[in-house]
Design a protein around this motif. Structure first.
Motif: not given
Length: 279
Positions: A184-191, A200-208, A210-218, A246-249
């Motif tokens: 499963p991939l969790y995304g934000r529509v950017i266009s 832009q895809f995010y990974s599920r955060a394990t400590l919260t 309702n949050e998903y973190h993006c570490r890859n700008a691709q 750290g600039g993580n989205r």
């Protein structure tokens, strides 16, 4: 040079069959050269087709190495991914009866352990009969590119507007959505255009919850002919995007939690299963 091999006989894995989520499974003791949809060595490599037993359903299929994930390393993420009764039963069986229908029933005994080691080392062909002995090995990995015409047609029909669970045409920029590929991939529509969305895809955060973190700008393009894989869609008013440490989205659900997303995933699973059962 020998290909890197991630698995061995007897390993518990999560196995991916096209259009369905990863499923708890086991690599059985069948000579790899028995695979009849292609020629392969008994020495495993990175492109090997493995004989895989699926817990719960008791199905047996040849599955390519790339469609398998180690069980324990992915149990936290994939072990609770589905609320289907059949999936829960399969997980229970993987823990309580890991050797069900296995070629070596009780490897806790010295004799059975030696019997299995002799087979693994190629010193013996002696093992107990299982359902594999009745299979002519005609089935290939359903996620392989060499699908039959029928399977290709069905996969195409799943993405047609009248059959999809969620339509790509309903998306707007900054909406959030989930798509199921090999995981499963969790995304934000950017266009967005009429035929595709860029995400832009995010990974599920394990400590919260309702949050998903993006570490890859691709960014990644999802065309309309893959929209059948989309399992949730939330309007942008229910989602917040911010910069973390750290600039993580960070993508934060304002009115939903991980459990809500999982429920949408489960509804999609049921939709896909019903679609294939009706074709």
């Amino acid at each position: 040079m020998i290909d890197e091999c991630r698995f061995q006989f007897g390993d518990l894995v999560f196995a991916k069959v096209k259009e369905f989520p990863f499923w708890p499974a086991r690599i059985d003791c069948v000579r790899l050269s028995s695979y009849k949809n292609g020629v392969q060595s008994d020495e495993p490599g990175s492109s090997t087709f493995w004989p895989v037993f699926f817990y719960g359903t008791r199905e047996r299929l040849w599955i390519n190495d790339r469609s398998l994930l180690p069980f324990e390393a992915n149990r936290k993420e994939l072990g609770n991914a589905s609320t289907l009764k059949s999936f829960r039963q399969a997980m229970v069986e993987a823990f309580t009866k890991p050797l069900v229908d296995f070629q070596f029933k009780d490897i806790s005994t010295k004799a059975q352990l030696e019997k299995m080691n002799a087979w693994l080392d190629g010193r013996s062909e002696e093992k107990e009969k299982t359902g594999w002995d009745e299979i002519v090995s005609e089935s290939s990995d359903p996620s392989d590119e060499a699908d039959s015409d029928m399977e290709t047609d069905i996969g195409h029909e799943l993405h047609e507007t009248e059959n999809v669970f969620i339509k790509i045409s309903d998306f707007e920029v900054d909406d959030s959505f989930g798509v199921m590929f090999d995981r499963p991939l969790y995304g934000r529509v950017i266009s967005k255009t009429k035929k595709q969305v860029k995400a832009q895809f995010y990974s599920r955060a394990t400590l919260t919850s309702n949050e998903y973190h993006c570490r890859n700008a691709q960014s990644h393009v999802i065309p309309a002919d893959q929209q059948g894989f989309i399992f949730y869609h939330y309007d942008k008013k229910y989602v917040d995007y911010e910069e973390g440490q750290g600039g993580n989205r960070i993508m934060k659900m304002l009115t939903h939690e991980h459990d809500d997303v999982d429920q949408e995933w489960e509804k999609w699973n049921i939709h896909v299963m019903k679609f294939f059962n009706s074709t």
